[in-house]
Design an enzyme around this catalytic site. Structure first.
Site, PDB file in Angstrom:
ATOM      1  N   CYS A 154      31.929  52.198  49.171  1.00 21.41           N
ATOM      2  CA  CYS A 154      31.668  52.350  47.738  1.00 21.41           C
ATOM      3  C   CYS A 154      30.240  52.864  47.540  1.00 21.41           C
ATOM      4  O   CYS A 154      29.938  53.992  47.912  1.00 21.41           O
ATOM      5  CB  CYS A 154      31.937  51.034  47.021  1.00 21.41           C
ATOM      6  SG  CYS A 154      31.838  51.123  45.216  1.00 21.41           S
ATOM      7  N   ASP A 211      42.176  56.381  43.017  1.00 19.78           N
ATOM      8  CA  ASP A 211      40.834  55.927  42.646  1.00 19.78           C
ATOM      9  C   ASP A 211      40.540  56.366  41.209  1.00 19.78           C
ATOM     10  O   ASP A 211      40.536  57.549  40.898  1.00 19.78           O
ATOM     11  CB  ASP A 211      39.802  56.535  43.600  1.00 19.78           C
ATOM     12  CG  ASP A 211      38.447  55.840  43.523  1.00 19.78           C
ATOM     13  OD1 ASP A 211      38.005  55.523  42.407  1.00 19.78           O
ATOM     14  OD2 ASP A 211      37.843  55.634  44.581  1.00 19.78           O
ATOM     15  N   HIS A 243      40.702  52.580  44.772  1.00 19.42           N
ATOM     16  CA  HIS A 243      39.323  52.378  45.192  1.00 19.42           C
ATOM     17  C   HIS A 243      39.174  50.966  45.775  1.00 19.42           C
ATOM     18  O   HIS A 243      39.736  50.009  45.270  1.00 19.42           O
ATOM     19  CB  HIS A 243      38.394  52.532  43.984  1.00 19.42           C
ATOM     20  CG  HIS A 243      36.944  52.471  44.343  1.00 19.42           C
ATOM     21  ND1 HIS A 243      36.255  53.563  44.817  1.00 19.42           N
ATOM     22  CD2 HIS A 243      36.045  51.448  44.308  1.00 19.42           C
ATOM     23  CE1 HIS A 243      34.998  53.218  45.048  1.00 19.42           C
ATOM     24  NE2 HIS A 243      34.848  51.938  44.744  1.00 19.42           N
TER      25      HIS A 243
END
Length: 274
Positions: A154, A211, A243
């Site tokens: 991330c 995502d 995600h």
């Protein structure tokens, strides 16, 4: 009371073993736990920088090294667990606490406040310098400086791209669902797409088809930029994953995608000699 950098650092040293960030609790039943049997694992100090280190306890020579770059939640239990998983594969894994000058990400109860009050204050230049310090420390503690890789998740996925452009010491990088394009400011003056021509190591990007924050269009833009510069890279897109698909402690976890991506990461490191 306002915490000084020294006070904050001491607090982080004491809390590195405190579990998961508040913003991600309660953790999911799918959470994986890797034991430290056969490992040397725990908090270390790199000058003023706290970090979590895991490595085989019975190492007989310099170890391939992986710098593990945290999510926005800091070096909480998930990142520590990833370090132990890498150590079980024979790596010296080091995860520096990159927000330590500004606060403890684990103590924020909601993501919006965490991003606004902490993450947005951290300059990229400072982060890259801390990663240099972590690499140098690892090389002095049994790591092989000729076999250095970097991976991040991330927020750390974005930094992985930047670090692969920052130093030729990195031999391979793997970026897990890190942002590729976006606005810039004094703390984040460049995005990964802006450094596509400057990559000094091959990077594998692991991204999710579902995502909601990182579009497949942005992935395509990055791919085009890298192709134009003839950089070594690869992308794997997990069409049905969201995600954070490797975050086994969260509802976003996708076991199939996570397991396949983990194998791909290890293969990428081996391919480039790490």
């Amino acid at each position: 009371m306002t915490m000084t950098t020294e006070t904050r650092r001491d607090f982080l040293k004491a809390s590195l073993a405190s579990g998961f960030a508040l913003a991600v609790q309660p953790v999911a039943a799918t959470t994986l736990q890797t034991d430290s049997t056969g490992l040397t694992a725990g908090m270390v100090q790199i000058g003023p920088l706290p970090a979590y280190r895991a490595m085989p306890a019975a190492a007989t020579g310099p170890l391939p090294t992986v710098i593990v770059i945290q999510e926005i939640f800091g070096v909480h239990e998930h990142i520590q667990d990833l370090c132990r998983r890498l150590a079980k594969q024979g790596y010296l894994a080091i995860a520096p606490e990159l927000f330590y000058r500004y606060g403890d990400a684990r103590q924020y109860a909601d993501v919006d406040s965490l991003i606004r009050e902490l993450v947005s204050k951290v300059p990229d230049a400072e982060v890259l310098a801390d990663l240099d310090a972590a690499a140098a420390w690892a090389a002095s503690q049994g790591g092989d400086p000729q076999r250095l890789a970097v991976t991040g998740y991330c927020w750390g996925g974005r930094i992985t791209w930047l670090y692969a452009a920052h130093t030729p010491k990195v031999k391979a990088g793997v970026a897990w669902y890190g942002r590729l394009v976006g606005p810039t400011n004094p703390n984040t003056p460049r995005q990964p797409i802006d450094v596509a021509s400057q990559l000094k190591a091959p990077v594998l990007g692991l991204y999710a088809g579902q995502d909601k924050g990182i579009s497949l269009e942005s992935v395509a833009q990055m791919q085009a930029a890298l192709k134009a510069q003839k950089q070594s890279f690869a992308f794997q897109i997990y069409d049905t994953a969201a995600h954070g698909f490797n975050a086994d402690y969260r509802p976003s976890y996708s076991p199939a995608a996570a397991q396949d991506a983990w194998k791909s990461m290890l293969a990428w490191f081996k391919r480039y000699g790490v």
